[in-house]
Design an enzyme around this catalytic site. Sequence first.
Site, short mmCIF file in Angstrom:
data_model
loop_
_atom_site.label_atom_id
_atom_site.label_comp_id
_atom_site.label_asym_id
_atom_site.label_seq_id
_atom_site.Cartn_x
_atom_site.Cartn_y
_atom_site.Cartn_z
N TYR A 72 -13.00 -3.41 71.91
CA TYR A 72 -13.31 -2.10 72.36
C TYR A 72 -12.53 -1.61 74.31
O TYR A 72 -12.62 -0.61 74.40
CB TYR A 72 -14.41 -1.27 72.49
CG TYR A 72 -14.80 -0.39 72.75
CD1 TYR A 72 -14.72 0.66 71.94
CD2 TYR A 72 -16.08 0.04 73.52
CE1 TYR A 72 -14.97 1.49 72.88
CE2 TYR A 72 -16.35 1.22 74.41
CZ TYR A 72 -16.06 2.06 73.61
OH TYR A 72 -16.52 3.68 74.07
N GLU A 127 -21.80 8.95 70.70
CA GLU A 127 -22.61 9.13 71.96
C GLU A 127 -24.74 9.12 72.06
O GLU A 127 -26.09 8.69 72.32
CB GLU A 127 -21.98 9.88 73.08
CG GLU A 127 -20.78 8.82 73.49
CD GLU A 127 -21.27 7.55 74.53
OE1 GLU A 127 -22.31 7.46 74.47
OE2 GLU A 127 -19.67 7.01 74.91
N TRP A 141 -24.81 -0.08 72.77
CA TRP A 141 -23.25 -0.13 72.26
C TRP A 141 -23.20 -0.69 70.97
O TRP A 141 -22.16 0.34 70.25
CB TRP A 141 -22.23 0.59 73.22
CG TRP A 141 -21.42 1.09 72.79
CD1 TRP A 141 -19.91 0.60 73.21
CD2 TRP A 141 -20.65 2.66 72.53
NE1 TRP A 141 -19.20 1.00 71.87
CE2 TRP A 141 -19.53 2.42 71.56
CE3 TRP A 141 -22.15 3.53 72.12
CZ2 TRP A 141 -18.86 3.39 71.25
CZ3 TRP A 141 -20.55 4.57 71.39
CH2 TRP A 141 -19.49 4.81 71.20
#
Length: 203
Positions: free
Chosen positions: A32, A54, A62
């Site tokens: 990522y 988000e 995350w």
Amino acid sequence: MSDSTPTTGLVIGPDGLARPAWAEQSELLRAYYDTEWGMPVTDERGVFERLSLEAFQSGLSWATVLRKRPAFREAFAGFDPEAVAGFGELEVERLMSDAGIIRNRAKILATIGNARATLALREEGTDLAELVWGFRPAQTPAPRAIADIPTASAESVALSKELKRRGFRWVGPTTMFALMEAIGLVDTHLVGSHRRGTSGVWG
């Protein structure tokens, strides 16, 4: 084995490339970081997806969201704003029973409401991506250590206020700064990282 530079937070990976420590926690996070984070996202659906994720990440890691992203995309119709805007109570209950995603009713309802607000922007002659990118700052931070990376900015505060004014929810200044980092409005890659300056947005 990775070598770390604790004063900056950079880690030299097995491939010899420097990344922040968080990006060396797993193959998923490394991929990522190397291919997505901080690269420009300028299409409506792409910005809507990242704004939504988000919001779901708020209060969580995350990595948790990233692992669940394929399930999120399936559950939320590929984050097509028109499709999500049409979700009703049946879809909300379906999502609340979907173990593949983060089952938070407030965040689910906010995502549906944000899809409707996204469509409303079209009626005003703009779109979500255009609005968000309108808050690109004149310059980007150049952090040399993790501690130097801000968690909000004047622009993220202003973006948060504007989105809230237009009916969006779960779009606080910190969440909006994370969005700005993720889609390239700012470059908070550490100086020394192999990804610093690679977005094409900033020199």
